[in-house]
Design an enzyme around this catalytic site. Structure first.
Site, PDB file in Angstrom:
ATOM      1  N   HIS A 200     -62.693 -26.413  54.193  1.00 12.68           N
ATOM      2  CA  HIS A 200     -61.310 -26.004  53.974  1.00 12.68           C
ATOM      3  C   HIS A 200     -60.901 -25.073  55.120  1.00 12.68           C
ATOM      4  O   HIS A 200     -61.735 -24.346  55.655  1.00 12.68           O
ATOM      5  CB  HIS A 200     -61.269 -25.248  52.632  1.00 12.68           C
ATOM      6  CG  HIS A 200     -59.896 -24.943  52.126  1.00 12.68           C
ATOM      7  ND1 HIS A 200     -59.153 -23.872  52.583  1.00 12.68           N
ATOM      8  CD2 HIS A 200     -59.143 -25.549  51.179  1.00 12.68           C
ATOM      9  CE1 HIS A 200     -58.006 -23.837  51.935  1.00 12.68           C
ATOM     10  NE2 HIS A 200     -57.963 -24.847  51.078  1.00 12.68           N
ATOM     11  N   ASP A 277     -68.943 -21.325  50.288  1.00 14.54           N
ATOM     12  CA  ASP A 277     -67.608 -21.328  49.692  1.00 14.54           C
ATOM     13  C   ASP A 277     -67.717 -22.082  48.364  1.00 14.54           C
ATOM     14  O   ASP A 277     -67.864 -23.310  48.346  1.00 14.54           O
ATOM     15  CB  ASP A 277     -66.657 -22.019  50.679  1.00 14.54           C
ATOM     16  CG  ASP A 277     -65.310 -22.366  50.070  1.00 14.54           C
ATOM     17  OD1 ASP A 277     -65.130 -22.221  48.847  1.00 14.54           O
ATOM     18  OD2 ASP A 277     -64.434 -22.820  50.829  1.00 14.54           O
ATOM     19  N   GLN A 280     -64.623 -24.753  44.883  1.00 15.70           N
ATOM     20  CA  GLN A 280     -64.523 -25.984  44.077  1.00 15.70           C
ATOM     21  C   GLN A 280     -65.769 -26.204  43.225  1.00 15.70           C
ATOM     22  O   GLN A 280     -65.900 -27.260  42.607  1.00 15.70           O
ATOM     23  CB  GLN A 280     -64.309 -27.196  44.987  1.00 15.70           C
ATOM     24  CG  GLN A 280     -63.021 -27.169  45.782  1.00 15.70           C
ATOM     25  CD  GLN A 280     -61.767 -27.298  44.914  1.00 15.70           C
ATOM     26  OE1 GLN A 280     -61.825 -27.714  43.756  1.00 15.70           O
ATOM     27  NE2 GLN A 280     -60.635 -26.919  45.473  1.00 15.70           N
ATOM     28  N   LYS A 303     -59.093 -20.997  40.210  1.00 16.20           N
ATOM     29  CA  LYS A 303     -59.648 -22.353  40.107  1.00 16.20           C
ATOM     30  C   LYS A 303     -60.679 -22.444  38.986  1.00 16.20           C
ATOM     31  O   LYS A 303     -61.337 -23.456  38.809  1.00 16.20           O
ATOM     32  CB  LYS A 303     -60.280 -22.768  41.436  1.00 16.20           C
ATOM     33  CG  LYS A 303     -59.244 -22.926  42.559  1.00 16.20           C
ATOM     34  CD  LYS A 303     -59.894 -23.410  43.814  1.00 16.20           C
ATOM     35  CE  LYS A 303     -59.073 -23.144  45.053  1.00 16.20           C
ATOM     36  NZ  LYS A 303     -57.962 -24.070  45.244  1.00 16.20           N
ATOM     37  N   CYS A 441     -55.428 -28.817  53.283  1.00 15.57           N
ATOM     38  CA  CYS A 441     -55.993 -27.678  54.033  1.00 15.57           C
ATOM     39  C   CYS A 441     -57.359 -28.032  54.601  1.00 15.57           C
ATOM     40  O   CYS A 441     -58.268 -27.193  54.625  1.00 15.57           O
ATOM     41  CB  CYS A 441     -56.089 -26.424  53.169  1.00 15.57           C
ATOM     42  SG  CYS A 441     -54.504 -25.852  52.598  1.00 15.57           S
TER      43      CYS A 441
HETATM   44  N1  PMP Z   1     -62.201 -23.310  49.844  1.00 18.11           N
HETATM   45  C1  PMP Z   1     -62.001 -24.440  49.160  1.00 18.11           C
HETATM   46  C2  PMP Z   1     -63.086 -25.487  49.143  1.00 18.11           C
HETATM   47  C3  PMP Z   1     -60.815 -24.622  48.468  1.00 18.11           C
HETATM   48  O1  PMP Z   1     -60.622 -25.750  47.793  1.00 18.11           O
HETATM   49  C4  PMP Z   1     -59.824 -23.605  48.503  1.00 18.11           C
HETATM   50  C5  PMP Z   1     -58.514 -23.749  47.787  1.00 18.11           C
HETATM   51  N2  PMP Z   1     -58.035 -25.001  47.660  1.00 18.11           N
HETATM   52  C6  PMP Z   1     -60.096 -22.452  49.222  1.00 18.11           C
HETATM   53  C7  PMP Z   1     -61.293 -22.335  49.874  1.00 18.11           C
HETATM   54  C8  PMP Z   1     -59.109 -21.338  49.294  1.00 18.11           C
HETATM   55  O2  PMP Z   1     -58.933 -20.749  48.047  1.00 18.11           O
HETATM   56  P1  PMP Z   1     -57.820 -19.648  47.815  1.00 18.11           P
HETATM   57  O3  PMP Z   1     -56.539 -20.224  48.345  1.00 18.11           O
HETATM   58  O4  PMP Z   1     -57.812 -19.446  46.344  1.00 18.11           O
HETATM   59  O5  PMP Z   1     -58.239 -18.436  48.568  1.00 18.11           O
END
Ligand code: PMP
Length: 497
Positions: A200, A277, A280, A303, A441
């Protein structure tokens, strides 16, 4: 256990009394959780689950000609019942564009169960106070709840102490925190940061910014054609120059689960640190940072059924002790003078200013709720539903699923020949089905598959085979020309991927 003093009218069966009860329960729960330094056990819900299993609802309607793996509901296993759980989510019972909502955008954010909403209402109605200062009852109660939430996060991640957990806004802030503290202090010219192509943007851009500042290098770890991380290339790229490896536990585009344990073990042989990270992952699988041997692990509350604006960073205690403050202000000091400032120990040293107290209260409620469920049952339900969806989507003419790697959790990203992904999402929305379109993203991982945009359906524990059937039926209708409206202009795909 002492009952907190909540000076409010005790009128039964009003919304206020529900909020008050939620607040009493939160404070009582916080006291218990603080004592145990871990979230409460699963006994309470297990009993509910057993009742749910006994009174299981009748089979859901389905596309008549398609067999459902795992039985008629495609979603019950042991004590876990998706139907039972759905009842706890008010948002899942609304309509959108005249249709019952099918929320298949869980990768972007999950909905919140009643008890999270009530915990927030209860906190703001009867518990609101700043924390860590103020010698009065409500300050103490709020502090207990905040710290109990930290303990619940430690319990969720398998951390040995609540003190290994830093509250942040979410995964993005956690990654930036590590980049701006550990990264600035430990990286220099010629050092490598290994970043898989599927990350991401929030686990890539902070490293690019850091590399620019420190003259370190961001080194992409390639993907195999099926979307798996190329482990041979990873092993080849590791060297004594590698200071950091970052990796998403579960990809937000492919849903693939990375072999984090093996990757961490290899990185450690070269003395590199590993940041995982978990954005997910945490809603879908039990996580054990000790077992993974992760140096850093990050996730976002929103999430995992908790509010937005709260998340957590786990760091190994020896690393956390080393991290310099990245923001200065209140709450993070021991002593301040013009001759110098003495900082508080971690994690408080890394939490300047007033934190998201209500968010932490909501996160506590969400984690207590999640960890009280049958998590193996959830995983089994989601695995069945994911493979059912994969099979069912395969019947849509012109649909191509991104990635064919076997180990996939809850995420299905696809393109539909002749249809712009924004148009697909708009058509589904008109049918009450929420999915996401755009680059999610994760532009480099879409580029790997030769596309700039795709549509993503992402599942959670409360989704059912009926919702998958609706998705697939709507896509069949779209491909057979039922949608006569002109497609909307293509959108770049904003945050929330
Ligand atoms: N890493 C991953 C794998 C994500 O899916 C996301 C959000 N879609 C993020 C990081 C970023 O999360 P946040 O916007 O809640 O900081």
């Amino acid at each position: 256990m002492t009952t907190p003093d909540v000076d409010a009218p005790a009128v039964p069966s009003t919304p206020d009394s529900a909020a008050q009860a939620a607040h009493r329960a939160a404070v009582a729960g916080a006291r218990q959780a603080t004592r145990q330094d871990a979230p409460p056990g699963r006994d309470a819900y297990a009993a509910d689950g057993a009742r749910a299993a006994e009174t299981a609802a009748s089979p859901e309607p389905s596309l008549a000609d398609r067999p459902r793996p795992g039985g008629s509901s495609g979603g019950r296993s042991g004590l876990f019942s998706a139907e039972e759980v759905r009842a706890e989510f008010p948002a899942l019972h609304r309509t959108v564009n005249g249709q019952p909502l099918a929320w298949l955008d869980n990768g972007a954010t999950t909905h919140k169960p009643h008890r999270v909403i009530e915990a927030l209402t209860g906190y703001y109605s009867y518990g609101n106070s700043n924390i860590h200062r103020g010698a009065h009852t409500m300050a103490r109660e709020a502090t207990e709840a905040y710290e109990a939430s930290r303990a619940a996060v430690a319990g969720l991640l398998g951390a040995s102490s609540a003190q290994d957990v830093v509250f942040v806004r979410g995964t993005t802030e956690a990654v930036n925190l590590v980049a701006q503290t550990w990264g600035r202090d430990n990286l220099g010219p010629g050092d490598d940061i290994l970043v898989p192509v599927l990350e991401h943007h929030s686990n890539l851009v902070p490293w690019q910014l850091l590399a620019r500042r420190t003259r370190a290098r961001v080194v992409p770890v390639p993907l195999l054609p099926d979307g798996r991380l190329d482990q041979d290339a990873y092993a080849d790229l590791l060297s004594l120059r590698t200071r950091l490896v970052v990796v998403s536990h579960v990809s937000n585009v492919l849903g693939t689960v990375q072999p984090v344990r093996e990757m961490t073990a290899l990185a450690h042989r070269y003395g590199a640190r590993v940041l995982v990270d978990g954005a997910q992952a945490v809603a879908h699988m039990p996580v054990d940072v000790a077992e993974l041997d992760a140096d850093f692990y990050a996730f976002s509350g929103h999430k995992v059924f908790a509010p937005t604006g709260i998340g957590a960073l786990y760091a190994k205690p020896e690393l956390l002790a080393e991290l310099a403050p990245w923001q200065g202000g209140g709450n993070m000091i021991e002593h301040v003078g013009f001759d110098g400032t003495e900082f508080a120990p971690a994690p408080h040293r890394l939490e300047a200013g007033t934190g998201h107290i209500a968010g932490a209260v909501g996160l506590l409620a969400a984690l207590e709720w999640l960890t009280s469920l049958d998590r193996d049952g959830i995983a089994a339900h989601e695995a069945r539903l994911t493979s059912y969806a994969q099979q069912a989507l395969g019947t849509v003419p012109g649909l191509t699923l991104l990635g064919s790697a076997p180990d996939r959790v809850a995420v299905l990203t696809f393109t539909l020949a002749g249809h712009d992904p924004a148009h697909v999402a708009d058509w589904l929305d008109r049918n009450g089905i929420a999915v996401r379109s755009g680059h999610h993203c994760a532009q480099p991982s879409l580029a790997h598959f030769g596309v700039t945009s795709a549509t993503r359906a992402s599942l959670a524990l409360y989704n059912t085979a009926e919702e998958v059937d609706r998705l697939v039926a709507a896509l069949h209708a779209l491909t057979s020309g039922e949608d006569a409206t002109p497609p909307p202009p293509s959108q770049p795909g904003g945050p929330g991927g």
